[in-house]
Design a protein around this motif. Structure first.
Motif, PDB file in Angstrom:
ATOM      1  N   VAL A  29       0.836  -1.208   0.000  1.00  0.00           N
ATOM      2  CA  VAL A  29       0.000   0.000   0.000  1.00  0.00           C
ATOM      3  C   VAL A  29       0.865   1.251   0.000  1.00  0.00           C
ATOM      4  CG1 VAL A  29      -1.644   1.337   1.390  1.00  0.00           C
ATOM      5  CG2 VAL A  29      -2.021  -1.096   1.000  1.00  0.00           C
ATOM      6  N   VAL A  30       1.935   1.252   0.781  1.00  0.00           N
ATOM      7  CA  VAL A  30       2.829   2.405   0.815  1.00  0.00           C
ATOM      8  C   VAL A  30       3.488   2.614  -0.543  1.00  0.00           C
ATOM      9  CG1 VAL A  30       4.985   3.287   1.810  1.00  0.00           C
ATOM     10  CG2 VAL A  30       3.238   2.333   3.296  1.00  0.00           C
ATOM     11  N   VAL A  31       3.936   1.544  -1.164  1.00  0.00           N
ATOM     12  CA  VAL A  31       4.560   1.650  -2.491  1.00  0.00           C
ATOM     13  C   VAL A  31       3.548   2.160  -3.504  1.00  0.00           C
ATOM     14  CG1 VAL A  31       5.568   0.316  -4.388  1.00  0.00           C
ATOM     15  CG2 VAL A  31       6.334  -0.062  -2.043  1.00  0.00           C
ATOM     16  N   ARG A  32       2.340   1.624  -3.459  1.00  0.00           N
ATOM     17  CA  ARG A  32       1.291   2.084  -4.375  1.00  0.00           C
ATOM     18  C   ARG A  32       1.017   3.571  -4.186  1.00  0.00           C
ATOM     19  NH1 ARG A  32      -4.741   1.801  -3.139  1.00  0.00           N
ATOM     20  NH2 ARG A  32      -3.737   2.965  -1.497  1.00  0.00           N
ATOM     21  N   ASN A  33       0.932   4.026  -2.932  1.00  0.00           N
ATOM     22  CA  ASN A  33       0.681   5.438  -2.665  1.00  0.00           C
ATOM     23  C   ASN A  33       1.800   6.322  -3.214  1.00  0.00           C
ATOM     24  OD1 ASN A  33      -1.694   4.773  -1.418  1.00  0.00           O
ATOM     25  ND2 ASN A  33      -0.882   4.938   0.658  1.00  0.00           N
ATOM     26  N   LYS A  34       3.043   5.868  -3.095  1.00  0.00           N
ATOM     27  CA  LYS A  34       4.172   6.636  -3.632  1.00  0.00           C
ATOM     28  C   LYS A  34       4.117   6.710  -5.149  1.00  0.00           C
ATOM     29  CE  LYS A  34       6.463   7.741   0.060  1.00  0.00           C
ATOM     30  NZ  LYS A  34       6.759   9.126   0.416  1.00  0.00           N
ATOM     31  N   VAL A  35       3.725   5.613  -5.797  1.00  0.00           N
ATOM     32  CA  VAL A  35       3.618   5.602  -7.257  1.00  0.00           C
ATOM     33  C   VAL A  35       2.513   6.550  -7.703  1.00  0.00           C
ATOM     34  CG1 VAL A  35       2.975   4.174  -9.238  1.00  0.00           C
ATOM     35  CG2 VAL A  35       4.595   3.313  -7.549  1.00  0.00           C
ATOM     36  N   VAL A  36       1.370   6.523  -7.034  1.00  0.00           N
ATOM     37  CA  VAL A  36       0.264   7.420  -7.382  1.00  0.00           C
ATOM     38  C   VAL A  36       0.677   8.874  -7.157  1.00  0.00           C
ATOM     39  CG1 VAL A  36      -2.068   8.140  -6.704  1.00  0.00           C
ATOM     40  CG2 VAL A  36      -1.538   5.720  -7.009  1.00  0.00           C
ATOM     41  N   GLU A  37       1.358   9.137  -6.055  1.00  0.00           N
ATOM     42  CA  GLU A  37       1.828  10.490  -5.761  1.00  0.00           C
ATOM     43  C   GLU A  37       2.803  10.984  -6.840  1.00  0.00           C
ATOM     44  OE1 GLU A  37       4.648  12.483  -2.380  1.00  0.00           O
ATOM     45  OE2 GLU A  37       3.186  10.996  -1.715  1.00  0.00           O
ATOM     46  N   ALA A  38       3.710  10.124  -7.276  1.00  0.00           N
ATOM     47  CA  ALA A  38       4.658  10.503  -8.332  1.00  0.00           C
ATOM     48  C   ALA A  38       3.922  10.745  -9.645  1.00  0.00           C
ATOM     49  CB  ALA A  38       5.708   9.414  -8.500  1.00  0.00           C
ATOM     50  N   TYR A  39       2.941   9.920  -9.958  1.00  0.00           N
ATOM     51  CA  TYR A  39       2.160  10.093 -11.181  1.00  0.00           C
ATOM     52  C   TYR A  39       1.407  11.422 -11.155  1.00  0.00           C
ATOM     53  CZ  TYR A  39      -1.390   9.297 -14.750  1.00  0.00           C
ATOM     54  OH  TYR A  39      -2.212   9.420 -15.831  1.00  0.00           O
ATOM     55  N   GLN A  40       0.802  11.747 -10.018  1.00  0.00           N
ATOM     56  CA  GLN A  40       0.083  13.005  -9.905  1.00  0.00           C
ATOM     57  C   GLN A  40       1.040  14.210 -10.014  1.00  0.00           C
ATOM     58  OE1 GLN A  40      -1.987  12.446  -6.221  1.00  0.00           O
ATOM     59  NE2 GLN A  40      -3.763  11.515  -7.218  1.00  0.00           N
ATOM     60  N   GLU A  41       2.226  14.064  -9.487  1.00  0.00           N
ATOM     61  CA  GLU A  41       3.225  15.125  -9.598  1.00  0.00           C
ATOM     62  C   GLU A  41       3.619  15.336 -11.062  1.00  0.00           C
ATOM     63  OE1 GLU A  41       5.482  18.192  -8.225  1.00  0.00           O
ATOM     64  OE2 GLU A  41       4.140  16.946  -7.024  1.00  0.00           O
ATOM     65  N   ILE A  42       3.753  14.260 -11.800  1.00  0.00           N
ATOM     66  CA  ILE A  42       4.071  14.369 -13.224  1.00  0.00           C
ATOM     67  C   ILE A  42       2.932  15.061 -13.967  1.00  0.00           C
ATOM     68  CG2 ILE A  42       4.389  13.019 -15.343  1.00  0.00           C
ATOM     69  CD1 ILE A  42       5.978  11.020 -13.625  1.00  0.00           C
ATOM     70  N   LEU A  43       1.696  14.747 -13.623  1.00  0.00           N
ATOM     71  CA  LEU A  43       0.551  15.376 -14.273  1.00  0.00           C
ATOM     72  C   LEU A  43       0.496  16.873 -14.000  1.00  0.00           C
ATOM     73  CD1 LEU A  43      -2.329  12.793 -13.813  1.00  0.00           C
ATOM     74  CD2 LEU A  43      -1.042  13.317 -15.871  1.00  0.00           C
ATOM     75  N   ARG A  44       0.999  17.300 -12.849  1.00  0.00           N
ATOM     76  CA  ARG A  44       0.975  18.720 -12.504  1.00  0.00           C
ATOM     77  C   ARG A  44       2.086  19.523 -13.176  1.00  0.00           C
ATOM     78  NH1 ARG A  44      -0.872  16.883  -7.151  1.00  0.00           N
ATOM     79  NH2 ARG A  44       1.289  16.476  -6.571  1.00  0.00           N
ATOM     80  N   MET A  45       3.027  18.849 -13.799  1.00  0.00           N
ATOM     81  CA  MET A  45       4.135  19.557 -14.451  1.00  0.00           C
ATOM     82  C   MET A  45       3.637  20.310 -15.683  1.00  0.00           C
ATOM     83  SD  MET A  45       7.279  16.934 -14.460  1.00  0.00           S
ATOM     84  CE  MET A  45       8.055  16.401 -12.975  1.00  0.00           C
TER      85      MET A  45
END
Length: 92
Positions: free
Chosen positions: A74-90
């Motif tokens: 779950v922690v790894v999944r949350n980090k991946v989602v957070e990184a994906y959302q950060e990329i979308l905000r670029m």
């Protein structure tokens, strides 16, 4: 134009790791396999405990290992989602 053979070999050796397989991909596959194995072992232990064939201590230990594995996933999944959302905000 004089080409030094030693320099050419050195540069080839330095560029070669870029074409080598990525070890992190193999590590990720191994981690997923370990996660699946942990879940399967816990399920087998639970079935054995329900049938009265397994020790209660083994069941508790298997459940604790499973909880730790799921929490880690779950922690790894949350980090991946957070990184994906950060990329979308670029900005593009």
């Amino acid at each position: 134009m004089d080409i030094n053979a030693a320099l050419a070999a050195q540069r080839y050796t330095a560029s070669r790791p870029a074409t080598a397989p990525d070890p992190t991909v193999e590590a990720a596959a191994s981690t997923a396999s370990d996660f699946l194995t942990t879940l399967q072992n816990a399920e087998e232990t639970a079935k054995s405990a329900l049938a009265g064939e397994a020790d209660t201590h083994a069941l508790v230990q298997a459940m604790a290992e499973t909880k730790f594995a799921v929490d880690t996933a779950v922690v790894v999944r949350n980090k991946v989602v957070e990184a994906y959302q950060e990329i979308l905000r670029m900005p593009v």
